[in-house]
Design an enzyme around this catalytic site. Structure first.
Site, PDB file in Angstrom:
ATOM      1  N   CYS A   1     -36.622  -4.171  22.237  1.00 46.92           N
ATOM      2  CA  CYS A   1     -35.503  -4.356  23.152  1.00 46.92           C
ATOM      3  C   CYS A   1     -34.739  -3.067  23.460  1.00 46.92           C
ATOM      4  CB  CYS A   1     -34.551  -5.399  22.589  1.00 46.92           C
ATOM      5  SG  CYS A   1     -35.334  -7.013  22.309  1.00 46.92           S
TER       6      CYS A   1
ATOM      7  N   HIS B   1     -28.067  -4.260  25.815  1.00 51.88           N
ATOM      8  CA  HIS B   1     -29.215  -5.159  25.803  1.00 51.88           C
ATOM      9  C   HIS B   1     -28.718  -6.593  25.881  1.00 51.88           C
ATOM     10  CE1 HIS B   1     -32.622  -7.456  24.658  1.00 51.88           C
ATOM     11  NE2 HIS B   1     -32.285  -7.600  23.390  1.00 51.88           N
TER      12      HIS B   1
ATOM     13  N   ASN C   1     -33.024 -13.386  27.303  1.00 59.03           N
ATOM     14  CA  ASN C   1     -33.393 -12.118  26.660  1.00 59.03           C
ATOM     15  C   ASN C   1     -34.764 -11.709  27.190  1.00 59.03           C
ATOM     16  OD1 ASN C   1     -34.315 -10.093  24.935  1.00 59.03           O
ATOM     17  ND2 ASN C   1     -33.396 -11.022  23.108  1.00 59.03           N
TER      18      ASN C   1
END
Length: 319
Positions: free
Chosen positions: A115, A243, A274
């Site tokens: 990520c 993020h 996500n």
């Protein structure tokens, strides 16, 4: 003498198939209300037959080129971040280079930093431009998380509800002095490698509490670090693009940072979920498109995730 390197344009692509929380109620037995309460995620996008990772990366890259008013023939390098590719080789970056008709003199490679990957890739691109190694770089973050989901597996359902598919991209090139990258930081801690991992069959597992504590602690730390390196303070920061892991993580991190949530990108996590390597790229493209990030703004991009790994970049937005 180092050149000033910044972002010339951004682009994104999202598959058209919208997956609401009710989908997981039917498949996994978790209510939509519970999902939103736990994560802040309202919906996400999944690929459908006929759309793959190369397609998504190509579309995002093409959009970034258009936004930057840059022709593909001007690109000297392609850096692509992902952790969900079907195979390690050939790289998706090389396939995108071909699809976009970027010259064969351009280098291209994939990188895997989870990520935090898009920010890592950006930092590589910035340095390539700063040193004069190349003039323009296409940076892409792309993930197809849905392909690895096993919805019938109850042990994985709390992970599956988080993730979505998509791609974001940026064109990095030389900008006016005083603009572009001002400071950066990176880090890694392999002692936390078991907190977020996959098995040999690409099945994910996550220690949610450990990741929550890690992210909500490290975001404030790295934001303050890059500001300090540039002799700036939180009062100078115009926008934070973290993020998009989970809205609750972002809220806790912003609280710990003592920053205003209204100056933080959160739309992407609520509507795309996500998207791992694509997350910061998608969020950045959204904020620029909606005019929330403007020329002259001080912006911090912050990525964190499996590894454990983290990275942040402080940018003065503009050309």
């Amino acid at each position: 003498m180092l050149k000033s390197a910044g972002i010339l344009g951004v682009g994104s692509y999202l598959p058209p198939y919208v997956v609401t929380n009710e989908y997981f109620k039917e498949k996994c037995g978790i209510s939509g209300r519970s999902i939103e309460k736990m994560t802040g995620i309202k919906e996400r996008r999944f690929t459908t037959p006929g759309i793959n990772m190369v397609d998504m990366a190509f579309e995002a890259g093409e959009a970034a080129l258009e936004h930057a008013s840059v022709d593909s023939s001007e690109i000297d390098f392609v850096i692509l971040s992902t952790i969900t590719q079907e195979r390690i080789y050939p790289s998706i970056a090389c396939q995108v280079q071909n699809r976009l008709r970027i010259p064969t003199t351009a280098g291209a490679y994939d990188m895997s930093v989870g990520c935090a990957g898009f920010v890592f890739a950006l930092l590589n691109a910035f340095q390539y431009v700063q040193t004069g190694f190349v003039k323009k770089v296409l940076v892409v973050g792309v993930e197809e998380c849905s392909r690895n989901m096993e919805l019938e597996n109850k042990e994985e359902r709390k992970v599956n509800i988080l993730f979505g598919d998509g791609a974001g991209a940026a064109i990095v090139g030389e900008v006016s002095e005083g603009f572009g990258l001002l400071s950066s930081t990176v880090g890694s801690d392999g002692s936390g490698s078991e907190y977020m991992r996959e098995d040999s069959n690409h099945r994910p597992s996550m220690d949610g509490e450990a990741i929550f504590q890690f992210a909500s602690t490290y975001i404030p730390t790295i934001v303050k670090e890059v500001l300090l390196k540039a002799d700036l303070t939180l009062d100078d920061l115009d926008y934070l693009v973290p993020h998009q892991a989970n809205l609750r993580i972002i809220e806790k991190a912003v609280h710990n940072l003592d920053f205003q949530l209204g100056k933080v990108a959160t739309h992407a996590v609520q509507y795309y979920g996500n998207t791992s390597s694509a997350s910061v790229a998608l969020a950045l493209a959204d904020e620029v498109k909606e005019g929330r990030i403007k020329a002259g703004d001080y912006v911090v991009l912050a990525g964190f995730g499996s590894g454990l790994a983290w990275a942040a970049a402080l940018i003065k937005w503009g050309k």
